[in-house]
Design a protein around this motif. Structure first.
Motif, PDB file in Angstrom:
ATOM      1  N   PHE A 162       2.880   8.733  -0.753  1.00 31.50           N
ATOM      2  CA  PHE A 162       2.273  10.031  -0.085  1.00 31.50           C
ATOM      3  C   PHE A 162       0.569   9.459  -1.094  1.00 31.50           C
ATOM      4  N   THR A 163       1.304   9.036  -2.285  1.00 31.39           N
ATOM      5  CA  THR A 163       0.012   8.414  -3.557  1.00 31.39           C
ATOM      6  C   THR A 163      -0.832   6.868  -2.669  1.00 31.39           C
ATOM      7  N   ASP A 164      -0.657   6.310  -1.692  1.00 32.48           N
ATOM      8  CA  ASP A 164      -0.992   5.356  -1.008  1.00 32.48           C
ATOM      9  C   ASP A 164      -1.635   6.031   0.579  1.00 32.48           C
ATOM     10  N   ARG A 165      -2.586   6.114   0.539  1.00 36.07           N
ATOM     11  CA  ARG A 165      -3.275   6.904   1.393  1.00 36.07           C
ATOM     12  C   ARG A 165      -3.298   6.288   3.043  1.00 36.07           C
ATOM     13  N   GLY A 166      -2.774   6.932   3.659  1.00 31.67           N
ATOM     14  CA  GLY A 166      -2.667   6.110   4.723  1.00 31.67           C
ATOM     15  C   GLY A 166      -1.189   5.851   5.706  1.00 31.67           C
ATOM     16  N   ALA A 167      -0.351   5.485   4.520  1.00 34.89           N
ATOM     17  CA  ALA A 167       1.004   4.911   4.953  1.00 34.89           C
ATOM     18  C   ALA A 167       1.933   5.421   5.482  1.00 34.89           C
TER      19      ALA A 167
ATOM     20  N   ASP B 288      -8.062  15.155   0.574  1.00 31.15           N
ATOM     21  CA  ASP B 288      -6.083  15.055   1.550  1.00 31.15           C
ATOM     22  C   ASP B 288      -6.166  15.237   2.612  1.00 31.15           C
ATOM     23  N   THR B 289      -6.905  16.875   2.636  1.00 33.46           N
ATOM     24  CA  THR B 289      -5.975  17.160   3.705  1.00 33.46           C
ATOM     25  C   THR B 289      -7.188  17.027   4.727  1.00 33.46           C
TER      26      THR B 289
ATOM     27  N   ILE C  82      -3.172  23.958  -5.250  1.00 38.54           N
ATOM     28  CA  ILE C  82      -4.829  23.643  -5.438  1.00 38.54           C
ATOM     29  C   ILE C  82      -5.530  23.356  -4.070  1.00 38.54           C
ATOM     30  N   GLY C  83      -4.796  23.900  -3.082  1.00 41.88           N
ATOM     31  CA  GLY C  83      -5.394  23.099  -1.683  1.00 41.88           C
ATOM     32  C   GLY C  83      -6.036  24.966  -1.136  1.00 41.88           C
TER      33      GLY C  83
END
Length: 325
Positions: free
Chosen positions: A184-189, A220-221, A262-263
């Motif tokens: 999930f650290t790879d945005r869009g993967a 991110d959301t 956090i969100g």
């Protein structure tokens, strides 16, 4: 401000004293009519081939094991709202030591179950279910009456490294189950990987995001919403729980299993409309949801108004959000 990227391998003892006390209270409250949760867990022997002491590598994956424990406990009640026979082993020893609170798990699980069946049987005839942040979810095995459903589970690799050996010999209750282990650290993967499977973006889909958005930053959301929108055919629907902005303002959100909230937002319905094209929706104030043990179902108090941005602003509100394309 920290995001989901910043909480890998958080020490379990980082749960603050308030959260620890709450977990202890949850364990006491989760006791079945026939005995405590500890007795229930001890009463069920595990196959010798199962490593019950295996541990996941991230705090977020650990919360999935906590949820599995809570679902199993619920299923042992005579007045249970659902059953999860796999919950015991999916929780493992680490999850059973800290079951998630039944105050949220019981209504959230049943709400999502009912939504899946409603849209499977309804006009959209949704035949795909995506569990984003699936954790130790077992709907592909425990749900009935959805024989044609294709289930896609998306989560961190550490989840599936533990989970797959535990369900290898279990019989599916749906047409198929596909796992997507992603970083999930790879945005869009995750979206690209899902699209590379048998997933069909032309088929109406039910998206379930349980216990996910509170662990993501708002940026991110919004990115997640855009990706879901791009993969969703008309008639698709999403459900998630969430919290209002005030709930996490100033970094005061709770820490669960080492993973901090956090969100939060006061207008998730508006965000789904803006970023995903999900034009219809309802943000339900969690206080309107009641567990009816006698009838073994959920009831909704129509006297509690929708959790609009105006009602959420400045208040700490737990939300159940449904949006449809």
């Amino acid at each position: 401000r920290p995001t989901v990227r910043a909480v890998k391998k958080v020490r379990r003892n980082s749960v603050d004293s308030t959260a620890t006390a709450r977990l202890q209270s949850m364990r006491r409250a989760a006791a079945s009519p026939t005995g405590t949760a500890t007795r229930m867990f001890a009463a069920l022997s595990m196959p010798a081939t199962i490593d019950d002491n295996s541990r996941v590598d991230t705090a977020h994956s650990f919360t999935g094991r906590m949820c599995a424990a809570s679902r199993w406990i619920e299923g042992q009640r005579k007045d249970a709202l659902f059953a999860d026979p796999l919950g015991y082993k999916l929780a493992g020893a680490e999850g059973r030591a800290s079951p998630m609170g039944d105050w949220i798990m019981t209504p959230r699980t049943r709400f999502a179950d009912d939504l899946v069946k409603e849209h499977y049987e309804g006009p959209a005839a949704a035949r795909q279910l995506v569990l984003l942040g699936a954790g130790m979810d077992s709907r592909a095995f425990r749900m009935t009456g959805v024989d044609e459903l294709a289930v896609y589970e998306v989560d961190q690799p550490t989840t599936f490294e533990i989970k797959e050996s535990l369900v290898a010999d279990e019989k599916l209750g749906v047409a198929s189950r596909t796992t997507v282990a992603t970083d999930f650290t790879d945005r869009g993967a995750w979206a690209q990987q899902l699209a590379a499977t048998s997933f069909d973006a032309a088929v109406p889909t039910v998206w379930i995001l349980e216990g996910l958005l509170m662990y993501l930053s708002l940026r991110d959301t919004e990115d997640l919403m855009r990706q879901i929108g791009e993969l969703s055919a008309p008639g698709s629907v999403v459900f998630h729980d969430a919290v209002s902005a005030n709930y996490v303002a100033g970094g005061r959100g709770p820490v669960v299993g080492g993973a901090p909230f956090i969100g939060g937002s006061d207008d998730y319905k508006g965000l789904w409309r803006e970023h995903a094209g999900f034009g219809k929706g309802y943000a339900r104030d969690f206080s309107s949801i009641k567990v009816d043990r006698a009838q073994r179902k959920l009831r909704f108090d129509d006297g509690v108004a929708e959790a609009t941005p105006a009602r959420c602003r400045g208040n700490s509100v737990v939300l159940f959000v449904v949006a449809q394309k």
